[in-house]
Enzyme design. Sequence first.
Site, PDB file in Angstrom:
ATOM      1  N   LYS A  96      37.988  43.364  37.495  1.00 61.02           N
ATOM      2  CA  LYS A  96      36.599  43.136  37.071  1.00 61.02           C
ATOM      3  C   LYS A  96      36.522  42.046  36.013  1.00 61.02           C
ATOM      4  O   LYS A  96      35.553  41.299  35.963  1.00 61.02           O
ATOM      5  CB  LYS A  96      35.972  44.429  36.560  1.00 61.02           C
ATOM      6  CG  LYS A  96      35.671  45.402  37.682  1.00 61.02           C
ATOM      7  CD  LYS A  96      34.713  46.491  37.240  1.00 61.02           C
ATOM      8  CE  LYS A  96      34.388  47.411  38.417  1.00 61.02           C
ATOM      9  NZ  LYS A  96      33.601  48.580  38.010  1.00 61.02           N
ATOM     10  N   LYS A 101      37.468  45.141  52.366  1.00 64.43           N
ATOM     11  CA  LYS A 101      36.905  46.476  52.247  1.00 64.43           C
ATOM     12  C   LYS A 101      35.374  46.412  52.372  1.00 64.43           C
ATOM     13  O   LYS A 101      34.753  45.491  51.845  1.00 64.43           O
ATOM     14  CB  LYS A 101      37.304  47.010  50.861  1.00 64.43           C
ATOM     15  CG  LYS A 101      36.925  48.431  50.609  1.00 64.43           C
ATOM     16  CD  LYS A 101      37.495  48.877  49.269  1.00 64.43           C
ATOM     17  CE  LYS A 101      36.630  50.003  48.718  1.00 64.43           C
ATOM     18  NZ  LYS A 101      37.093  50.509  47.436  1.00 64.43           N
ATOM     19  N   LYS A 128      29.024  46.534  49.297  1.00 67.06           N
ATOM     20  CA  LYS A 128      27.655  46.072  49.224  1.00 67.06           C
ATOM     21  C   LYS A 128      27.616  44.593  48.867  1.00 67.06           C
ATOM     22  O   LYS A 128      26.886  43.822  49.462  1.00 67.06           O
ATOM     23  CB  LYS A 128      26.919  46.889  48.169  1.00 67.06           C
ATOM     24  CG  LYS A 128      25.450  46.686  48.244  1.00 67.06           C
ATOM     25  CD  LYS A 128      24.752  46.808  46.937  1.00 67.06           C
ATOM     26  CE  LYS A 128      23.427  46.078  47.032  1.00 67.06           C
ATOM     27  NZ  LYS A 128      23.062  45.488  45.767  1.00 67.06           N
TER      28      LYS A 128
END
Length: 331
Positions: A112, A192, A195
């Site tokens: 992240k 994967k 969204k």
Amino acid sequence: MKKRLFSGIQPTGEVHIGNYLGAIKNWASLLDSYECIFSIVDYHAITVPQDPKAMPQQILHVATVNIAAGLDPKRSIIFLQSQVPEHTELAWIFHTLTPLGHLERMTQFKDKARQHRENINAGLFSYPILQAADILLYKAEVVPVGEDQVQHIELAREITRKFNARYGNLFPEPQELLSTAPRIMGLDGKTKMSKSLNNYISLTESPEDIWKKLSVAVTDENRKKRSDPGNPENCNVYSLHKHFSSPEEIDWSANGCRTAGIGCLECKKCLSDNIVRELKPIREKALALFEDPAYVVEVLKSGAERCQEMARQTMREVKEAIGLRVSAKRR
Ligand code: TRP
């Protein structure tokens, strides 16, 4: 006595078939075996930038779709993390027990931090401490998560051991319960399902849109023409068949692909029909609940009330153990 189970759900928009197969469907099957608590983790979500105007809608959407997909509020607790302030209170105490070096090793933090270089904030760094507090506030012993969260659960165990060693045995060590569903790939067949990559089929997708998305989904790229035989093991449409189709259809798909007996479109049509059928009751329930946001708001509110009672009790014990409870009574 049933063991207590806790898991967290990020309120970050659409809920897709990857979330369903990898998590929700499995959780729904655990409702009667454990005392289940599910939290919409909004305090975790804001460790990366979120749109304040969109947030309330996102939270309600995610809660609604999870309820529609099987998290029955009559057999479990569903609540919004920020409505139980003890989560951050316990997280602070855990901060004082967590070595920086352990946080630096977390792969989710490293990922992240790479994705959000302009906003590597302290919350992103201590995210797993808040996660440990989520679990231990309720002394939950079982935590159903995906592979990517195991490192965080290990850290939660480590914090548990540190706390218990320093202040006395208060918390059980939580264990992860890994979902058996392998990671669900997106319609691009490469990454994967997620969204943000827009490679997903959502749980509330209309039958037309499911077909529209599937009809352009990537299959075995070596199968260029209808007459080329393909390898189902290299085809994500085939792997989705394994989750939505009957054993006969799965064989039909694999054999038809290997022998070029069927075309990809035919294979996708069968998958599309099966996904539409499985999602139909979920979609219908979700669409009905979208019309009744007051019900979902009430589910979250009463969930938070039940949680807060448990949370207050734990915090009393924690403060007592640490020596933070003062009273006028002479000892
Ligand atoms: N970090 C988890 C995820 O990204 C969400 C989460 C927050 C969680 N708190 C939790 C999962 C507690 C299990 C237990 O998926």
